[in-house]
Design an enzyme around this catalytic site. Structure first.
Site, PDB file in Angstrom:
ATOM      1  N   HIS A 120       0.823  -1.205   0.000  1.00 42.53           N
ATOM      2  CA  HIS A 120       0.000   0.000   0.000  1.00 42.53           C
ATOM      3  C   HIS A 120       0.863   1.264   0.000  1.00 42.53           C
ATOM      4  O   HIS A 120       0.610   2.209  -0.765  1.00 42.53           O
ATOM      5  CB  HIS A 120      -0.928  -0.016   1.221  1.00 42.53           C
ATOM      6  CG  HIS A 120      -1.765   1.222   1.340  1.00 42.53           C
ATOM      7  ND1 HIS A 120      -1.374   2.322   2.071  1.00 42.53           N
ATOM      8  CD2 HIS A 120      -2.965   1.531   0.806  1.00 42.53           C
ATOM      9  CE1 HIS A 120      -2.299   3.259   1.989  1.00 42.53           C
ATOM     10  NE2 HIS A 120      -3.279   2.800   1.228  1.00 42.53           N
ATOM     11  N   CYS A 166      20.967   3.453 -33.265  1.00 45.09           N
ATOM     12  CA  CYS A 166      19.786   4.172 -32.783  1.00 45.09           C
ATOM     13  C   CYS A 166      18.629   3.226 -32.469  1.00 45.09           C
ATOM     14  O   CYS A 166      17.517   3.669 -32.203  1.00 45.09           O
ATOM     15  CB  CYS A 166      19.334   5.225 -33.795  1.00 45.09           C
ATOM     16  SG  CYS A 166      18.922   4.575 -35.416  1.00 45.09           S
TER      17      CYS A 166
END
Length: 769
Positions: free
Chosen positions: A405, A713
């Site tokens: 949580h 790339c």
């Protein structure tokens, strides 16, 4: 009016009927995933209950004028509303419907009275933009019709817990527009259970799955009561990291069906929960669920007697949240900045850094002592603590893992968080000043160094903080991200894609030509390139001409004539299409020429998907016709994305090109015959496949001999392990994704230094020193 709905009849479209949890379970059930059978007491049933018991006006009266930031008032009003709901007499027909459905569920599972989990499922829950994590109640191991009916009614009441009321107010949801369904599901008596994120929630790595697991029922992991084991697994099934926690307690069902927390047996406390085989089973399910929902997912799972069960799946809501609370332009702390003393370590659960005063929260009644900017320290946060969590500058807990949580809510709030420290409430002292690094999972003594001045809106390039011989460049898909990309201090743009310049207009380039003429299409390209050239000037940007797959361009206005291709990745795209439609390529070249005439000297041009020398020659000839001299007016290069180009690289470099850029995404799929858009074979897609690496090495070393610059790339340029090899082979520059620049720069610097050190050592060895 539908009071009861079974999973067979539910899908993700039925949130208004079954709530977020119920709709998701129905979706997974009907997709053939291993979901325990269940029925849903619908949102209509909830509204019917509220109307028949005439509670609507009474609830409104209680909540009227409520200040949710006044914790005492919020707690009091919440209790009043829940008492009204829990003490009301459930309408007979609704009660009968629940009892009959529970009996039917027992027949389905082969028992007269089966153990079930009764789980709240609000209609404003598990939405793509709001997690509502833990806002309503769940009751485990319910058995017997009366207990199930009572649990459903308590679920109805939990729509008005303090945490739920507060959270709805903060998210702007009307209390009376939200309804609550209750899922009644066969209980899985788990041997081990936990949660799974199909994207790493800390570094937002979409290639990684994070799994947390503990012994027994999953309640301990979800609530954060138990610090679970944490496993990181790549989506190509490699186990990257295993963290084995000390699991002091576990949850189990006792002989009376009561869920209880017990001490973990000594032999299991420090034992690894999940085997490699079990991990990969869970990864398989996670990938199926992510593919089905087409988005990153947060999944609850359980294992019982070798069976794998999916208990819940919800969208991850914290991947693109606001930046963490770092106090403006504050730099990350170092041990020197923070007083030179690390006083506590745990798991980095929400990135960012913050300093503040320690406030230890031992019980919810102390919540009001948390003031703006304090650091909340507690055993584990609960949903009731959300008001305090919103005020805190950082959060530290004893227990919990990446998906507890505290971690989930901290990431949603953008608050730095460290969990699983085991002893924060003992080590940290009330009122002292500490500094939190929520990415590294470290707590420092003292206050962070003074904040740096805020970064100006227009980022000015001041050079990379690390100097490397190998240039570090960045990939840019859209002009809109140019400023963010420039702020990375990259040495330039290694890949500026043209496709999004067109897709952003929503109009097919041929229609732009038809409607606005050549000048109109030239301006589309020039305007997009100019934005990036401006942001990076004087650093160079490498513009790749249009690579237009038919399936992407068919949806554009005027794209009706795009051909239907069985596999567009192998189809009419790249420079082959550019040369077939020279009127479009001509406009791209004229756009570059226009920018050169405007004074932009930082533009380079390359062409995609080259497979022959003739293609290079034809592009040069077309450029000559528009008065653009490739290789003279601008540097000119080619993409090596096909095995053909890699294998004839000696011929390609003889065409007087200036540079080569390796596009490893396509090179990989063409080399190992894997369509990277085909989910059935995606798990076999490997950029580090030996054949791919051999082609890359051959290209780099050949170009180096001929004096031609090389770059990369593709996605491989963002992977440190591959980058090390590229540097060793002599690559000139590496272009990475925006979020990987710092990591790749450090990898390159370290590799270059190691190469230099090896040369020095070899030299000394040869000279006998």
């Amino acid at each position: 009016m539908t009071l009861i709905a079974w999973l067979d009849d539910l899908s993700n479209e039925d949130v208004n009927i079954a709530g977020g949890k119920g709709a998701s379970l129905g979706e997974m059930w009907n997709a053939g995933l291993p979901v325990p059978p269940a029925f849903v007491v619908t949102a209509e049933a909830y509204r019917y209950f509220i109307n028949e018991t005439k509670l609507n006006n009474k609830i409104m009266e209680v909540l009227e004028g409520l200040d949710v930031n006044n914790n005492d008032e919020l707690t009091k009003k919440s209790a009043e509303v829940r008492k009204l709901i829990e003490s009301a007499e459930m309408p007979t027909d609704l009660k009968i419907a629940i009892v009959e459905s529970y009996s039917k569920l027992g027949q389905m599972t082969g028992t007269d009275e089966t153990f079930v989990a009764v789980r709240s499922s609000a209609t404003a829950e598990d939405l793509p933009d709001a997690s509502f994590a833990g806002q309503q109640d769940t009751y485990l191991n319910m058995k017997g019709a009366d207990d199930v009916v009572d649990a459903v009614q308590r679920c109805f009441a939990s729509l008005f817990t303090p945490r739920a009321v507060f959270y709805r107010e903060q998210k702007g949801f009307d209390h009376f527009e939200v309804a609550l369904a209750a899922v009644v599901q066969k209980m899985v008596n788990a041997d081990k259970a936990g949660v799974m994120f199909t994207v790493n929630p800390i570094n937002h790595n979409y290639d990684e799955i994070v799994i947390e697991g503990a012994w027994g029922l999953g309640e301990g992991v979800v609530s954060g009561t138990v610090s679970p084991d944490t496993y990181i697994v790549s989506k190509d099934k490699k186990i990257l990291d295993v963290y084995i926690a000390t699991k002091e307690t576990m949850f189990e069902k006792d002989e009376n069906g009561i869920t209880r927390e017990i001490p973990t047996p000594d032999e299991l406390k420090d034992k690894r929960v999940l085997s490699d085989e079990e991990l990969l089973k869970l990864v398989d399910k996670g990938l199926v669920i992510e593919k089905h929902y087409n988005r990153p997912m947060d999944i609850e799972w359980a294992l019982e007697n070798e069976g794998v069960y999916m208990l819940q799946a919800r969208p991850i809501t914290t991947l693109d949240e606001k930046p963490a609370k770092t106090g403006g332009g504050a730099k990350p702390p170092s041990s020197e900045d923070a007083g030179g003393n690390i006083i506590l370590k745990g798991i980095g659960a929400s990135p960012g850094t913050a300093s503040g005063t320690v406030k230890i929260l031992n019980k919810i009644e102390e919540i009001d002592k948390i003031k703006e900017g304090d650091i909340l320290v507690t055993k584990m946060t609960t949903p009731d603590m959300v008001p305090a969590m919103k005020k805190a500058s950082a959060i530290v807990t004893n227990d919990g893992g990446l998906t507890c949580h505290a971690a989930i809510i901290s990431r949603e709030l953008g608050t730095p968080c460290v969990v699983g420290t085991k002893k924060a409430t003992d080590v940290l002292k009330e009122g002292t000043i500490i500094t939190i690094d929520g990415e590294k999972g470290v707590v420092y003594e003292g206050e962070l160094a003074k904040k740096e001045e805020a970064v100006q809106a227009r980022v000015v390039y001041q050079g990379a903080p690390l100097i490397t011989a190998t240039e570090i460049k960045v990939n840019v898909s859209m002009p809109e991200v140019a400023e963010r990309a420039a702020a990375t201090n990259a040495d330039g743009v290694g890949l500026l894609r043209a496709e999004h310049m067109i897709l952003g207009t929503g109009v097919h380039p041929l229609k732009v030509l038809k409607d606005k003429g050549e000048e109109g299409l030239i301006n589309v390209f020039a305007d997009g390139i100019r934005v990036v050239a401006d942001a990076f000037y004087p650093r160079t940007i490498t513009y790749r001409t249009l690579d237009a797959p038919t399936d992407e361009f068919r949806g554009l206005e005027g794209g009706e004539d795009e051909p239907e291709e069985h596999n567009p990745m192998l189809g009419w795209r790249g420079i082959r299409r550019g040369l077939d439609q020279p009127e479009i390529l001509r406009c791209e070249l004229l756009a570059v020429k226009k920018l050169l005439n405007e004074g932009y000297k930082n533009i380079m041009v390359m062409i995609p998907l080259v497979s022959s020398v003739d293609e290079i020659k034809k592009v040069r000839k077309l450029a000559d016709t528009v008065g653009l001299r490739l290789g003279k007016d601008v540097e000119f290069g080619v993409m090596v994305e096909t095995p053909a180009a890699a294998l004839i690289i000696e011929d390609i470099v003889e065409t007087d090109i200036d540079f080569v850029s390796l596009g490893t995404n396509d090179l990989t799929q063409y080399t190992i015959a894997i369509d990277r858009n085909n989910e059935f074979v995606a798990k076999y897609y490997r950029e580090n496949h030996p054949a791919v690496l051999k082609l890359i090495e051959h290209v780099i070393k050949t170009c180096k001999k001929k004096g031609v610059k090389t770059s990369i790339c593709g996605q491989a340029g963002s992977r440190p392990a591959i980058v090390e090899k590229l540097v060793e082979w002599g690559i000139t520059s590496i272009s990475s994704n925006i979020d990987a620049i710092d990591t790749i720069r450090q990898t390159v610097a370290r590799t270059e230094q190691r190469i230099i050190l090896d040369i020095i050592r070899d030299s000394k060895n040869r000279s006998g020193l």
